[in-house]
Design a protein around this motif. Structure first.
Motif, mmCIF file in Angstrom:
data_model
loop_
_atom_site.group_PDB
_atom_site.id
_atom_site.type_symbol
_atom_site.label_atom_id
_atom_site.label_comp_id
_atom_site.label_asym_id
_atom_site.label_seq_id
_atom_site.Cartn_x
_atom_site.Cartn_y
_atom_site.Cartn_z
ATOM 1 N N ARG A 242 -4.204 10.061 3.495
ATOM 2 C CA ARG A 242 -4.998 9.003 2.881
ATOM 3 C C ARG A 242 -5.102 9.313 1.399
ATOM 4 O O ARG A 242 -5.042 10.466 0.989
ATOM 5 N N PHE A 243 -5.252 8.261 0.587
ATOM 6 C CA PHE A 243 -5.224 8.454 -0.850
ATOM 7 C C PHE A 243 -6.480 7.885 -1.494
ATOM 8 O O PHE A 243 -6.969 6.835 -1.096
ATOM 9 N N GLU B 89 -14.215 11.591 1.489
ATOM 10 C CA GLU B 89 -12.927 11.742 0.823
ATOM 11 C C GLU B 89 -13.095 12.225 -0.620
ATOM 12 O O GLU B 89 -12.117 12.384 -1.346
ATOM 13 N N PRO C 249 0.670 4.048 1.909
ATOM 14 C CA PRO C 249 1.138 4.450 3.240
ATOM 15 C C PRO C 249 2.322 3.606 3.723
ATOM 16 O O PRO C 249 3.273 4.129 4.293
ATOM 17 N N THR D 243 0.857 -1.175 0.000
ATOM 18 C CA THR D 243 0.000 0.000 0.000
ATOM 19 C C THR D 243 0.902 1.237 0.000
ATOM 20 O O THR D 243 2.071 1.162 0.376
ATOM 21 N N HIS E 272 -8.202 4.563 -4.055
ATOM 22 C CA HIS E 272 -8.292 4.078 -2.681
ATOM 23 C C HIS E 272 -8.001 2.584 -2.632
ATOM 24 O O HIS E 272 -7.215 2.120 -1.804
ATOM 25 N N GLN F 287 -4.216 1.984 -3.570
ATOM 26 C CA GLN F 287 -3.168 2.606 -2.762
ATOM 27 C C GLN F 287 -3.343 2.386 -1.270
ATOM 28 O O GLN F 287 -2.358 2.308 -0.545
ATOM 29 N N MET F 288 -4.581 2.312 -0.820
ATOM 30 C CA MET F 288 -4.784 2.129 0.621
ATOM 31 C C MET F 288 -4.972 0.660 0.984
ATOM 32 O O MET F 288 -4.595 0.227 2.059
ATOM 33 N N ARG F 289 -5.620 -0.095 0.068
ATOM 34 C CA ARG F 289 -5.932 -1.475 0.437
ATOM 35 C C ARG F 289 -5.141 -2.506 -0.355
ATOM 36 O O ARG F 289 -5.231 -3.695 -0.058
#
Lengths: 270, 666, 447
Positions: free
Chosen positions: B257-258, B265, A196, A194, B374, B377-379
């Motif tokens: 957060r992206f 968001e 982050p 990811t 999302h 990039q986040m998951r």
């Protein structure tokens, strides 16, 4: 329990080519990647972390720029990354390499008990598949190579059952911890980092251990500790594509020729 | 004149309060969105608003569009009549009667006729929803015969009928001049003779009916999809000024957060869009994914956003985590109302047809990309086929993971032509397909041959060329795109490139539009534009008219046409080369239908519904072409595959350059 | 000025990298340098710190790619020439260190081949190695021994004699029924300790590489993996040639200071020697001392892939794939028949899967599986890039296609241009008839 993954930074061998004129290796701009088999090892370790909450340490022996490889491991979720880097380690063959790696694992084991060490089946630059068995033998861990499935894992009993992928057959083997697994591609599908985590890993530090930390005998490591050495390199003879027989006029004849060719070259066994 | 001003005032206050509270609740939810500047170039925005909102430009493009046009303008005109009604209801002395007679006469005449027109159109709309509803009027959660739509139509009809009742009764009583209101007069005549009704009672009943219908409408409006009456016009004003051919950049810093994984968001404009949707179904009809039976329906995405916002609004305002997830996995039970399913998010080809169809300029596709951002990039959650794609592009800068050293192998028989600063005019950006795909390599060679014949000075970056990052960006992998773009912009600047020609609309749009966000302002042309110019100026002279391709049917690539407005250049090239304008698809130019490979769909499986390329090839075969001409490597692959699957016989697929190069043979 | 001075210090020059030769072997030169005058660049190439270099040529000697040389200035060259004129040829003095080493190495004699078996079934590569081992033993003038370990495997000793072994070491105990590293490791190490061979060869199979890596570690000697060529140099050392960098280069590896020299050898590379029936030799029985109760691992099951229902395209060794040219679902039965003969599985291109002829889990390519079988047969597959990237690393690619211009022929090693509906059944037929002729060996195919 600590799970240790051994990873290696390798040149992307698909991009290595021989210059047809000078007959030397064209290495210009060839990037380094994480050895593909090791990505599966890493994934399996992270799955153990997800399931049982174990800590995962990634170790790699290589030049200072191999730090990038360990950062990738950090981006995927390993807790600790250690680069074993020292001029004295350079030029090592598999015997000398496994000596350094096993010493590092032993050192980790003194901090937190190591239950499982996971390595890729082999590297794509060396293709030896010897470092895994070397580490296991030195550490006295049970060696389970070519694992394509972890069938059962019981951390309380301290036992693991895996399936090994061999030629034409699969074997299911059970062993007590600690074990060293070498893994094949079929084992799992590596995760993707990811953003982050990538950003965190850019800030994270990779510990560097030199021989100052490991205190190994100079004669047992690096070039000096390597019984084998490369005396010569040359480019292989390239097989050109070949059209067999006349498949339009005589399909059966062409088919016979093809099969016979395979058999005569020992590519096919009947 | 009102039977009971006090009672009416009370009802009016109740209704107005409901309206104000309803509006406040929704607009305050919009404020949960992230900030975004949508006030630049107000003049342009205003002109567009006039054309699209007041001119109803896109509404008129469809059957029943005229119907809506009439109702829209009736509402505008009757707003005055209703204002008069409300004022006179509270203050009986005020009202039209206060105006000079000729003006009053004229207004009454106008209101009378407009009311009739509105009534007729409402009845037609009723009939359409009940009897002639096209499938695109219904989605999973909103049906053509939805009670809400029918209720609103009924309220409007009642309003009109009550209007006529009231005025007919007044004519009968002699309070109003029948010559001013021909429709009401006719009804009055009807009521007087055959029906013999009591005009006073009718007047009273009609007045209250009108009042109640009006106040109910007002109170209900913010709760319903007819909120669009309030939001559509500003939405047309606030809509993005540029074509949606790029996505906004993201800042990458720790702790951020992206993408959009929660409704807050999105930007305020994204949320405003969700309240502007009229549920007309135009996007649904235009969408290649929806048209071929996939989970994606752009309209449902917007609906999900709205529903999710309403469901989570209070918890979000309180700073709590939302209860209803925005992104849900559709594979188990379906995402449920108020959530968008993964399958739907990944089915988008980013072709932009939805946005092109939307009468109120809702921006569907960027929202989908934000949700992809999302997920990626986040998951790190995406269809598994994409992991190979992402890793290949990141490690080897091409989608297939082929060694970059192979990039120069396309020009087997041509000398290598490196771009030299100050000497070479055009950088030929070969593109990954042009360099690695056996079929597209033929196009690259054809283009190179043409450029040489025209004496154009060109060169390539050779092995140093990298993927432009188009699919990365459309798939929401903005982090890797960002690195790719920075590297490429730096490389192009270092090499002193001023002009670029591409053979791929995806490289074209990325270099031209996306890289502008990175400060790169180069002249980027697609080969169709360059060839059109060379032919028009005479710099490229053909030795023969190309006849061997028979009837040539031209397929517009989404990223060349709809996203970049290049429609005429390829057609001109074909007309000059073959001597005849190309045949056209039924869905052509800005209504062109995607091949199915854009938006990173090229690198994913297509297992749900009909295959998009088959849909398009079937449409092509209706025109009985000999050759389908394309201008994009993806379209080339998809059309050829589709033809093989449908056993399209002798029909061939050729890139524009392959057609032109035939004209160079003596 | 140009007067020659006797006793002038001999110039040693400075090391220099020859452009384009370095293979980034991992810094052998850096490690060899006694004065830290070699620094590695980011791309893994050496940078010589000229000021520090003492011209000892250690790095030059150690470089596997001959990428380093020693250069002299004009002045130094002049001095060298002068020295050469004055002193004539240098006399090579005998190195006592080298003599001690030679004595140590001489204690090891004989070539061993490990006979791999699974449940009593020998791996074919063992016999291939017996052929090569015979050749090496003859060159060295030493005996060739078979190493047979297992349970009820004495018979394999006699097979070994038929394939060329002079003698056999046999460890035959129930504890060796299934291969387990710990047990086999102890047995092999004990044999090596007792009998001191100079060369030990094993097949580069899953089992062979598992065992060899462990043995070499315990014995503390060099091991070269996956060799494709073996030979003996003029100092009785084994020259081990193997592919490296993904097969892009070949490297010859030496292990000249340690014994035994161990190598695993790739199957199907060395020719199978002629089997000579009725040969015999001494069988040396050795007790292992391995006790079952000391064993940690348990082998719970061994399942032959032929008996598995699950079709695993990604891990298959033989794949017969069909594309759009198959024309219909029903025709895939032709491919299945061929795959059955090969002991492989049927794969498919994306278009065949899209057409519904094959399930998605059989798909090979960009959005399907990446495969690396020993043999990949592409039938009616044109070779779109999407497909090629999924199978181009196969050991051997065979294309069967009507269109001679199909891109698949660009990556294929062998191809037949023709109608697959005629060619594929003929292939199956040929395989069947060959198997009927050779029913005995047909049973032990893989490995």
């Amino acid at each position: 329990m600590l799970v240790v993954v051994c990873i290696k930074q390798v040149p992307d061998t698909t991009q290595v080519q021989i210059d047809p004129v000078t007959n030397t290796l064209v290495r210009e701009g060839i990037p380094f990647i994480v050895n593909p088999y090791d990505t599966h090892a890493l994934e399996e370790a992270l799955r153990l972390k997800d399931r049982f909450g174990f800590r995962v340490a990634a170790i790699s022996m290589g030049p200072p720029n191999a730090e990038a490889t360990l950062k990738k491991a950090l981006a995927l979720g390993v807790d600790e990354a250690i680069l074993l880097s020292d001029r004295a380690f350079g030029g090592a063959d598999t015997l000398a390499t496994s000596r350094v790696l096993s010493e590092a694992i032993d050192r980790l084991n003194r901090q937190e008990q190591v239950g499982i060490v996971i390595c890729g089946k082999q590297t794509i630059d060396g293709d030896t598949a010897q470092v895994g068995p070397g580490i296991a033998t030195r550490l006295g861990y049970t060696q389970l190579t070519l694992v394509d499935r972890v069938e059962k894992f019981d951390p309380f009993q301290g036992r693991i059952t895996v399936r090994r992928k061999l030629e034409g057959r699969h074997e299911t083997v059970e062993a007590p911890l600690p074990v060293l697994l070498t893994v094949v591609r079929e084992l799992n599908r590596p995760r993707y980092p990811t953003v982050p985590m990538r950003l965190e890993s850019e800030q994270a530090t990779v510990q560097v251990w030199s021989n100052q930390e490991l205190q190994l005998d100079q004669n047992g490591i690096g070039l000096k500790g390597s019984p084998t050495w490369v005396s010569r390199i040359f480019s292989p003879q390239r097989e050109k594509g070949e059209i067999v027989g006349d498949g339009v006029a005589d399909p059966a004849g062409a088919a016979h020729l093809l099969v016979d060719k395979l058999v005569s070259r020992d590519l096919l066994v009947v | 004149m009102s039977p009971n001003p006090q009672l009416f005032l009370l009802l009016l206050i109740l209704s107005a309060s409901a309206f104000v509270i309803g509006c406040y609740r929704r607009f305050s939810l919009v404020a949960l969105g992230r900030p975004e500047d949508r006030l630049d170039a107000p003049g342009t925005r205003f002109a567009r608003m006039l054309r699209l909102a007041f001119g109803q430009q896109r509404v008129l493009g469809k059957p029943f569009g005229m119907n809506h046009f009439v109702i829209f303008w009736s509402f505008i005109i009757l707003a005055a009549a209703n204002a008069e009604f409300v004022v006179s209801g509270v203050l009986p002395q005020a009202g039209l009667a206060a105006l000079p007679a000729p003006l009053q006469h004229a207004l009454l005449f106008l209101f009378d006729l407009v009311s009739l027109a509105a009534l007729v159109c409402v009845l037609i709309a009723f009939a359409r929803r009940l009897f002639f509803a096209e499938p695109s009027l219904s989605s999973d959660y909103v049906k053509a015969r939805s009670p809400e739509a029918l209720l609103i139509l009924s309220l409007i009809a009642v309003l009109m009928l009550a209007y006529f009742g009231l005025h007919a009764a007044r004519i009968m009583i002699g309070m109003e001049d029948p010559t001013a209101m021909p429709v009401s007069a006719a009804i009055a005549a009807l009521m007087a003779a055959p029906l013999a009704t009591d005009p006073t009672a009718v007047a009273t009943w009609s007045w209250w009916l009108h009042a109640l219908a009006l106040l109910s409408f007002l109170a209900y409006l913010p709760q319903s999809k007819h909120m669009h009456i309030l939001t559509a016009i500003p939405n047309c004003f606030f809509a993005g000024l540029e074509r949606p051919n790029t996505q906004p950049r993201e800042e990458f810093a720790r702790g951020m957060r992206f993408g959009a994984g929660r409704v807050d968001e999105f930007t305020w404009k994204d949320l405003f869009d969700s309240f502007s949707c009229t549920e007309c179904g135009r996007c649904q009809e235009a969408c290649p994914a929806a048209a071929t039976g996939k989970s994606l329906n752009p309209r449902s995405i917007i609906h999900a956003l709205k529903t999710n916002l309403l469901a989570n609004g209070s918890s979000l305002r309180a700073g709590e985590t939302p209860t209803l997830p925005l992104l849900a996995n559709a594979s188990d039970t379906g995402p449920g109302e108020g959530s968008a399913g993964d399958d739907a998010i990944w089915a988008c080809t980013t072709c932009g047809a939805c946005m092109n169809a939307c009468p109120v300029l809702i921006e569907h596709m960027p929202k989908i990309v934000k949700m992809r951002r999302h997920l990626v990039q986040m998951r790190a959650s995406f269809p598994e086929e994409l992991s190979a794609f992402f890793e290949n592009v990141e490690a080897r800068s091409n989608p297939w993971g082929i060694a970059p050293t192979e990039r120069t192998k396309w020009h087997a028989n041509l000398p290598v032509r490196p771009f030299e600063q100050g000497k070479t005019e055009y950088l030929l950006y070969v593109g990954c397909a042009g360099a690695f795909d056996a079929r597209q390599k033929q196009v690259t060679v054809a283009l190179a041959t043409i450029l040489d014949a025209a004496g154009v000075s060109w060169g390539t970056l050779g092995k140093e060329e990298r993927c432009c990052g188009d699919s990365l960006r459309r798939l929401g992998n903005e982090f890797v795109f960002d690195r790719t773009a920075r590297d490429n912009v730096k490389l192009l600047a270092e090499r002193g490139v001023k002009k670029i020609v591409t053979q791929c609309p995806h490289c074209f749009t990325t270099l031209k539009n996306d890289y502008r966000q990175y400060g790169m302002e180069l002249e980027v042309v697609h080969h169709s534009e360059l060839l059109a110019g060379l032919l028009a100026s005479g710099q490229l002279e053909l030795k023969q008219r190309v006849a061997q391709f028979g009837t040539v049917l031209f397929h517009d690539s989404c990223y060349l046409g709809r996203h970049n407005d290049v429609y005429s250049a390829p057609r001109q090239v074909l007309a000059t080369t073959t001597g005849a304008s190309p045949a056209e698809f039924v869905r052509n130019a800005e209504r062109s239908f995607c091949c199915g490979a854009g938006g990173g769909r090229m690198w994913q499986e297509e297992q749900e519904g009909e295959r998009i390329n088959l849909n398009r090839v079937k449409e092509a075969l209706q025109q009985k072409p000999d050759t389908i001409c394309v201008s994009c490597p993806y379209c080339l692959t998809m059309m050829e595959d589709g033809l093989k699957d449908l056993q399209g016989g002798a029909v061939r697929v050729k890139d524009l350059a392959e057609v032109v190069v035939e004209g160079l043979r003596a | 000025m140009s007067e020659a001075k006797v006793g002038v210090k001999r110039p040693r020059g400075k090391a220099r990298l020859i452009e384009g030769r370095c293979i980034a072997c991992g810094g052998r030169c850096e490690s060899a340098c006694p004065v830290d005058a070699v620094e590695m660049s980011g791309s893994g190439e050496p940078e010589i710190v000229v000021a520090q270099c003492i011209g000892c040529v250690k790095c030059v000697k150690v470089c596997p790619a001959q990428a380093l040389e020693v250069v002299f200035t004009e002045e130094e060259k002049r001095i060298l020439e002068q020295l050469a004129r004055e002193s004539g040829a240098d006399a090579e003095d005998g190195d006592p260190e080298a003599r001690a080493l030679a004595a140590k190495l001489a204690a090891y004699r004989g070539v061993w081949v490990f006979v791999e078996q699974t449940e009593g079934e020998p791996a074919r590569v063992s016999w291939e190695l017996m052929g090569k081992g015979r050749e090496l033993a003859d060159t060295l003038g030493v005996p060739l021994s078979a190493v047979v370990i297992g349970s009820h495997v004495e018979e394999l000793c006699y097979h070994s004699f038929c394939y060329g072994a002079d003698q056999a070491y046999l460890v035959d105990e129930p504890v060796f029924r299934h291969y387990r590293t710990e047990a086999y490791l102890k047995a092999v190490c004990r044999l090596i300790e007792n009998y001191q061979p100079e060369i030990v060869l094993m097949g580069a199979t899953g089992l062979g590489r598992d065992l060899a890596g462990a043995v070499a570690t315990v014995v503390g000697t060099g091991l070269t993996a996956d060799c494709t060529g073996l030979g003996i140099d003029d100092r009785r050392n084994l020259m081990q040639t193997r592919p490296a960098f993904g097969g892009n280069i070949m490297a010859t590896i030496m292990c000249d200071k340690f014994r035994p020299q161990m190598a695993t050898v790739r199957p199907h590379v060395m020719p199978l020697p002629e089997r000579v029936e009725g040969k015999s030799g001494p069988v040396i029985r050795v007790a292992s001392g391995v006790k079952e109760e000391e064993m940690l691992t348990k082998v719970l099951a061994v399942v032959s892939d032929r008996n598995r229902d699950h079709v695993d395209v990604a891990g298959a060794e033989f794949i017969v794939s069909g594309g759009r040219g198959m024309m219909g679902k029903e025709n895939f039965v032709l491919l299945q028949e061929l795959a059955d003969e090969l002991g492989g599985v049927v794969g498919a291109s994306r278009s065949a899967v899209d057409a519904g002829w094959m399930p998605h889990e059989r798909q090979v390519g960009q959005t399907g599986k990446t495969v690396r079988p020993k043999i990949y047969i592409a039938c009616g597959i044109s070779g779109a890039i999407q497909h090629l990237v999924g199978m181009q690393d196969s050991d051997l690619i065979i294309a069967i296609n009507r269109d001679p211009d199909a891109p698949i022929f660009e990556v294929a090693h062998l191809g037949i241009v023709g109608d697959l509906f005629q060619v594929v059944p003929a292939l199956t037929e040929r395989l069947r008839s060959l198997k009927q002729k050779a029913p005995e060996t047909a049973a032990c195919s893989n490995g």
